[in-house]
Scaffold this motif. Structure first.
Motif, PDB file in Angstrom:
ATOM      1  N   ARG A 159       1.030  -1.187  -0.018  1.00 29.09           N
ATOM      2  CA  ARG A 159      -0.013  -0.068  -0.131  1.00 29.09           C
ATOM      3  C   ARG A 159       0.846   1.071  -0.009  1.00 29.09           C
ATOM      4  NH1 ARG A 159      -2.285   2.424   4.541  1.00 29.09           N
ATOM      5  NH2 ARG A 159      -4.041   3.829   3.988  1.00 29.09           N
ATOM      6  N   ASP A 160       2.033   1.224   0.557  1.00 28.63           N
ATOM      7  CA  ASP A 160       2.901   2.369   0.813  1.00 28.63           C
ATOM      8  C   ASP A 160       3.986   2.426  -0.469  1.00 28.63           C
ATOM      9  OD1 ASP A 160       4.688   0.332   1.350  1.00 28.63           O
ATOM     10  OD2 ASP A 160       5.002   1.085   3.571  1.00 28.63           O
ATOM     11  N   GLY A 161       4.073   1.291  -1.336  1.00 29.75           N
ATOM     12  CA  GLY A 161       4.766   1.355  -2.479  1.00 29.75           C
ATOM     13  C   GLY A 161       6.203   0.876  -2.214  1.00 29.75           C
ATOM     14  N   LYS A 162       6.494   0.491  -1.086  1.00 31.04           N
ATOM     15  CA  LYS A 162       7.775   0.459  -0.585  1.00 31.04           C
ATOM     16  C   LYS A 162       8.508  -1.066  -0.882  1.00 31.04           C
ATOM     17  CE  LYS A 162       7.999   4.089   2.928  1.00 31.04           C
ATOM     18  NZ  LYS A 162       8.308   4.235   4.559  1.00 31.04           N
ATOM     19  N   LYS A 163       7.560  -2.119  -0.963  1.00 30.61           N
ATOM     20  CA  LYS A 163       7.764  -3.317  -1.569  1.00 30.61           C
ATOM     21  C   LYS A 163       7.000  -3.791  -2.613  1.00 30.61           C
ATOM     22  CE  LYS A 163       8.679  -4.601   3.367  1.00 30.61           C
ATOM     23  NZ  LYS A 163       7.539  -3.526   3.891  1.00 30.61           N
ATOM     24  N   LEU A 164       7.451  -4.994  -3.569  1.00 26.94           N
ATOM     25  CA  LEU A 164       6.752  -5.291  -4.602  1.00 26.94           C
ATOM     26  C   LEU A 164       6.907  -6.997  -4.408  1.00 26.94           C
ATOM     27  CD1 LEU A 164       5.400  -4.031  -7.260  1.00 26.94           C
ATOM     28  CD2 LEU A 164       7.470  -4.935  -8.194  1.00 26.94           C
ATOM     29  N   ALA A 165       5.808  -7.583  -4.533  1.00 23.21           N
ATOM     30  CA  ALA A 165       5.760  -9.073  -4.598  1.00 23.21           C
ATOM     31  C   ALA A 165       5.420  -9.265  -6.288  1.00 23.21           C
ATOM     32  CB  ALA A 165       4.397  -9.462  -4.149  1.00 23.21           C
ATOM     33  N   VAL A 166       6.387 -10.161  -6.536  1.00 31.36           N
ATOM     34  CA  VAL A 166       6.454 -10.430  -7.814  1.00 31.36           C
ATOM     35  C   VAL A 166       6.438 -12.035  -8.300  1.00 31.36           C
ATOM     36  CG1 VAL A 166       7.994 -10.405 -10.208  1.00 31.36           C
ATOM     37  CG2 VAL A 166       8.025  -8.282  -8.331  1.00 31.36           C
ATOM     38  N   SER A 167       5.620 -12.493  -9.034  1.00 31.76           N
ATOM     39  CA  SER A 167       5.701 -14.055  -9.407  1.00 31.76           C
ATOM     40  C   SER A 167       6.410 -14.102 -10.794  1.00 31.76           C
ATOM     41  CB  SER A 167       4.127 -14.391  -9.886  1.00 31.76           C
ATOM     42  OG  SER A 167       4.110 -15.706 -10.362  1.00 31.76           O
ATOM     43  N   LEU A 168       7.373 -15.068 -10.714  1.00 28.07           N
ATOM     44  CA  LEU A 168       8.186 -15.256 -11.717  1.00 28.07           C
ATOM     45  C   LEU A 168       7.874 -16.867 -12.045  1.00 28.07           C
ATOM     46  CD1 LEU A 168      11.374 -13.359 -10.358  1.00 28.07           C
ATOM     47  CD2 LEU A 168      10.265 -12.651 -12.474  1.00 28.07           C
ATOM     48  N   SER A 169       8.135 -17.133 -13.476  1.00 29.21           N
ATOM     49  CA  SER A 169       8.154 -18.535 -14.100  1.00 29.21           C
ATOM     50  C   SER A 169       8.975 -18.690 -15.255  1.00 29.21           C
ATOM     51  CB  SER A 169       6.410 -18.686 -14.332  1.00 29.21           C
ATOM     52  OG  SER A 169       6.188 -18.049 -15.372  1.00 29.21           O
ATOM     53  N   LYS A 170       9.067 -20.160 -15.636  1.00 36.03           N
ATOM     54  CA  LYS A 170      10.023 -20.016 -16.534  1.00 36.03           C
ATOM     55  C   LYS A 170       9.473 -21.161 -17.605  1.00 36.03           C
ATOM     56  CE  LYS A 170      14.193 -20.063 -13.670  1.00 36.03           C
ATOM     57  NZ  LYS A 170      15.275 -20.721 -13.004  1.00 36.03           N
ATOM     58  N   ALA A 184      13.182   0.725  -3.035  1.00 33.17           N
ATOM     59  CA  ALA A 184      14.187   1.697  -2.934  1.00 33.17           C
ATOM     60  C   ALA A 184      15.363   1.146  -3.416  1.00 33.17           C
ATOM     61  CB  ALA A 184      14.244   2.398  -1.526  1.00 33.17           C
ATOM     62  N   THR A 185      15.798   0.016  -3.099  1.00 35.67           N
ATOM     63  CA  THR A 185      17.120  -0.233  -3.423  1.00 35.67           C
ATOM     64  C   THR A 185      17.139  -1.352  -4.778  1.00 35.67           C
ATOM     65  OG1 THR A 185      16.918  -2.427  -2.065  1.00 35.67           O
ATOM     66  CG2 THR A 185      17.572  -0.519  -1.025  1.00 35.67           C
ATOM     67  N   GLY A 186      15.953  -1.793  -5.112  1.00 35.32           N
ATOM     68  CA  GLY A 186      15.759  -2.672  -6.210  1.00 35.32           C
ATOM     69  C   GLY A 186      16.306  -4.054  -5.965  1.00 35.32           C
ATOM     70  N   LYS A 187      16.735  -4.439  -4.718  1.00 36.12           N
ATOM     71  CA  LYS A 187      17.120  -5.650  -4.313  1.00 36.12           C
ATOM     72  C   LYS A 187      16.119  -6.459  -3.835  1.00 36.12           C
ATOM     73  CE  LYS A 187      21.791  -4.076  -3.499  1.00 36.12           C
ATOM     74  NZ  LYS A 187      22.941  -3.736  -2.336  1.00 36.12           N
ATOM     75  N   GLN A 188      16.168  -7.880  -3.904  1.00 36.34           N
ATOM     76  CA  GLN A 188      15.355  -8.917  -3.548  1.00 36.34           C
ATOM     77  C   GLN A 188      15.472  -9.018  -2.039  1.00 36.34           C
ATOM     78  OE1 GLN A 188      15.302 -12.522  -5.797  1.00 36.34           O
ATOM     79  NE2 GLN A 188      14.359 -13.698  -4.217  1.00 36.34           N
ATOM     80  N   LEU A 189      14.436  -9.167  -1.309  1.00 37.30           N
ATOM     81  CA  LEU A 189      14.522  -9.400   0.099  1.00 37.30           C
ATOM     82  C   LEU A 189      15.217 -10.868   0.356  1.00 37.30           C
ATOM     83  CD1 LEU A 189      11.345  -7.854   1.910  1.00 37.30           C
ATOM     84  CD2 LEU A 189      13.520  -6.823   1.271  1.00 37.30           C
ATOM     85  N   PRO A 190      16.066 -11.215   0.896  1.00 35.43           N
ATOM     86  CA  PRO A 190      16.644 -12.502   1.207  1.00 35.43           C
ATOM     87  C   PRO A 190      15.728 -13.344   1.908  1.00 35.43           C
ATOM     88  CG  PRO A 190      17.809 -10.785   2.597  1.00 35.43           C
ATOM     89  CD  PRO A 190      16.986  -9.879   1.736  1.00 35.43           C
ATOM     90  N   GLY A 191      15.655 -14.569   1.584  1.00 34.76           N
ATOM     91  CA  GLY A 191      14.692 -15.574   2.280  1.00 34.76           C
ATOM     92  C   GLY A 191      13.168 -15.436   1.890  1.00 34.76           C
ATOM     93  N   GLU A 192      13.001 -14.549   1.258  1.00 33.62           N
ATOM     94  CA  GLU A 192      11.579 -14.471   0.811  1.00 33.62           C
ATOM     95  C   GLU A 192      11.271 -14.913  -0.659  1.00 33.62           C
ATOM     96  OE1 GLU A 192       9.270 -13.496   3.081  1.00 33.62           O
ATOM     97  OE2 GLU A 192      10.362 -12.510   4.654  1.00 33.62           O
TER      98      GLU A 192
END
Length: 725
Positions: A159-170, A184-192
């Protein structure tokens, strides 16, 4: 899952791994017949090619390879292929970027962007829709997978636009795992990483909670929770709290859902509520659940209530799209404080147009509606008073509404002659302005006419048909023509810009799009008259459109090509077996052709609510009557047909194409080829790299040109279109 991907993505398959041009056999390989008889309701049905259903069988693989070699031997030798490749490459790698889903959260705009010649779309963060030069790439699948086989299924910001959940498939599987990115950093959260949230059968999604510390998500069975045959079914809703192992995620909803349930999740603007709209397979039945501040789920509607959509408002209400006693749709208002359907009131009654969706702004609703294909957006205030239409061009498609602040909105618009662009509608002055997020055309279509007409189907129903032709094209019956359609799953076929239609028009061709029953162009009745035991109406509608093109001297049968994908591939199979004399060439992409055994596949079981089941005597009778592979006639003169399939297709098993090709090759008495383009690396169309799309379109269009006897001539001025205002 609805069979939509092939149509939307133009069946973007990878090039075949095959022998060099001209080195394959010139005749199709012989296909063994094995005596198999199935019995349905005391009716015996022979199935001599049932052995081709076993994708992992060595004999099937050998047969598949031989068919591919035969196909390459023919397609690679076609005249004009290389000039055509150059033009298709130029059109599809036109560097003007396209922007897909636009999403606003916490004052930040996110968009999916496609920038040829990059192979896959990616996610960008926008400071402004007026200056794309300042955008920032947040996630590029090509960085994760330089081979181009990884794609983004969906993305959802907090809701605050600070995180993004993304589904990736191959590799076209559409089997997506969800990961979380810090915006903000463009980095994936570790372990998530939450596995198997999205699928090609029941889809998938997530809905964040108010403070962005966790989200509800759709969960497919994991590990040994279910037998292998059940692992694409029994989708449920779970909650994942960031920082905890996904194995400890908590169950929320779905243990009593149907086996073929498909759930869409959405959060309210304040994050306090979550909705779960649950579909009963693909037939158009839904039930709605709400999760509120008290932490409990409440069932709001059942399948029989005919509520097919919902949208949270900013005023403490949820707005429901209902087709109860309103086949073209009506809008209900329901207070979130009393989430019981008997508390709902009619805000927008049924009208002449078919309501497709609702978007709630601060003090008004935007109603997306259509009548026969083209769409428009009507506005009403929160008392239901009509506020008029958002100004959009005629014969165009409008959608994707997102907040631009207050009651102002951004929306996407596209037509047959205008590429997709994002616009801003400002309530204060009632004006629409194009933003910088706009594609330009790779070719000049300023001399293209868009003609809306109607064909009369077998039962007298008027079927909308859109015809594109260059001004001055003579109606003498000698023009090559290309006709396409879909007709199913309550999906409306709205106007869209197609650069390859432009290529066809460059060659003096006529391009036509049919709005068939089975879609929702005129509401639920239009859909119902093209589904289950009434599916034959779809094929009659298409044939009527083909006849109109001939009767009005746009073309003649031997110069009329037809193409369709997925459910549209079924359409191709049905109409070519019912009226083989009516067409000069057919391209049938990732289609269903054995309607008696389709429901044995995973996604085929979701399709039962749309097509019917062999377990029901009347539905079996209807299925057998049109099932393409069962209606091929020995000795008939079939036009040339190119079938495509993808080995990883989660929606349509490639055995359909194998069986149909084998049956038609054995039956036809005509000299034209029946070809199979079977790909080992792709699926239904989603996530295919751009270079692969080019390869398939070169095959498809060189096949059509050659079979219609049309010599491809590069345009005199191979230049882009003039700048659009």
């Amino acid at each position: 899952m609805k069979l939509t991907t092939a149509l939307a993505a133009a069946t973007l398959l990878l090039p075949l791994a095959s022998p060099a041009a001209g080195k394959g056999p010139s005749k199709p390989p012989a296909t063994e017949k094995k005596e198999v008889v199935d019995t349905y309701h005391d009716t015996q049905v022979q199935d001599p090619y049932q052995w081709l259903e076993a994708s992992d069988d060595a004999g099937v693989k050998q047969w598949n390879d031989a068919q591919n070699a035969h196909t390459r031997a023919i397609l690679d030798k076609l005249p004009g292929r290389e000039p055509l490749r150059q033009r298709i490459t130029q059109l599809l790698t036109w560097k003007s970027p396209g922007y897909g889903k636009l999403t606003e959260a916490g004052g930040t705009l996110f968009a999916g962007k496609f920038q040829p010649p990059r192979q896959q779309p990616f996610v960008v963060v926008l400071d402004s829709v007026e200056d794309a030069s300042k955008e920032r790439v947040l996630l590029d699948p090509m960085v994760l997978d330089p081979a181009g086989h990884t794609t983004i299924d969906f993305f959802v910001p907090t809701r605050d636009g600070k995180k993004l959940a993304v589904s990736l498939s191959k590799k076209g599987t559409e089997s997506g795992d969800v990961v979380i990115y810090d915006v903000a950093t463009g980095k994936q959260l570790p372990g998530e990483l939450v596995p198997r949230v999205n699928g090609g059968t029941a889809g998938g999604g997530v809905a964040w909670n108010a403070d962005g510390t966790g989200f509800f998500y759709t969960r497919y069975p994991r590990g040994e929770e279910r037998a292998p045959a059940d692992r694409d079914f029994f989708q449920q809703v779970y909650f994942h709290k960031l920082g905890t192992p996904t194995e400890k995620d908590t169950y929320a909803l779905g243990k009593d859902f149907p086996r073929i349930a498909m759930t869409d999740l959405e959060s309210s603007p304040d994050g306090k509520y979550t909705s779960a709209l649950v579909a009963n397979g693909d037939g158009g039945e839904f039930m709605l659940f709400l999760h509120g501040p008290e932490g409990k789920w409440t069932q709001v509607t059942k399948f029989a209530d005919k509520v097919i959509g919902s949208q949270f408002g900013h005023d403490g209400n949820i707005y429901l799209l209902s087709r109860q006693d309103a086949p073209r749709g009506k809008v209900l208002r329901l207070p979130l404080a009393t989430p019981s359907l008997d508390k709902a009131t009619v805000l927008v009654p049924e009208g002449q147009a078919s309501i497709q969706g609702v978007y709630a702004a601060k003090t008004r609703l935007y109603i997306n509606e259509q009548l026969g294909g083209p769409s428009q957006v009507r506005m009403v205030d929160l008392a239901g008073k009509d506020l008029g239409l958002v100004p959009t061009p005629p014969v165009s498609s409008v959608g994707g509404l997102v907040s631009a602040g207050g009651d102002d909105v951004y929306f996407s618009n596209v037509s047959f002659v205008q590429p997709q662009a994002w616009y801003r509608f400002t309530v204060k002055d009632g004006q629409v302005a194009k933003t910088a997020l706009a594609r330009t055309s790779p070719l000049d279509v300023s001399d293209v006419e868009v003609i809306r007409t109607e064909a009369t189907s077998k039962d007298g129903t008027k079927v909308p048909l859109t015809i594109l032709k260059k001004k001055g094209t003579k109606l003498n019956g000698n023009n090559p023509a290309l006709l396409t359609g879909y007709g199913g799953f309550n999906i409306s076929i709205s106007p869209g810009f197609n650069a390859l239609a432009g290529l066809w028009l460059e060659q003096g061709g006529v391009y036509a799009v049919a709005n068939l029953r089975g879609g929702s162009e005129f509401g639920e009745q239009w859909h119902a008259e093209g589904s289950l035991t009434k599916k034959q109406n779809v094929f009659d509608d298409f044939y009527a459109c083909a006849k109109l093109l001939v009767e009005k001297k746009y073309t003649q049968p031997k110069k009329l090509a037809i193409q369709g994908g997925s459910n549209g591939g079924l359409l191709m199979g049905a109409v070519v077996t019912q009226h083989p004399e009516a067409y000069g060439a057919v391209v049938a992409r990732v289609g269903l052709y054995d309607m008696l055994r389709s429901e044995r596949t995973s996604n085929g079981q979701f399709n039962v609510t749309e097509y019917g089941t062999v377990k029901d005597a009347e539905q079996f009778k209807a299925l057998l009557a049109y099932s393409p592979v069962h209606n091929v006639k020995d000795g008939a003169k079939y036009p040339p047909v190119l079938f495509t399939s993808g080995a990883n297709d989660p929606r349509v098993d490639p055995f359909h194409s194998r069986k149909m090709v084998a049956r038609m090759q054995a039956a036809t008495s005509a000299k034209g080829p029946i070809l199979l383009r079977a790909d080992a690396e792709t699926g239904h169309g989603s996530g295919t790299p751009l270079s692969a799309r080019i390869e398939e379109e070169v095959d498809a269009y060189s096949f059509i040109f050659s079979q219609l006897g049309v010599k491809y001539l590069p345009p005199a001025k191979n230049l882009p279109a003039p700048a659009q205002k």
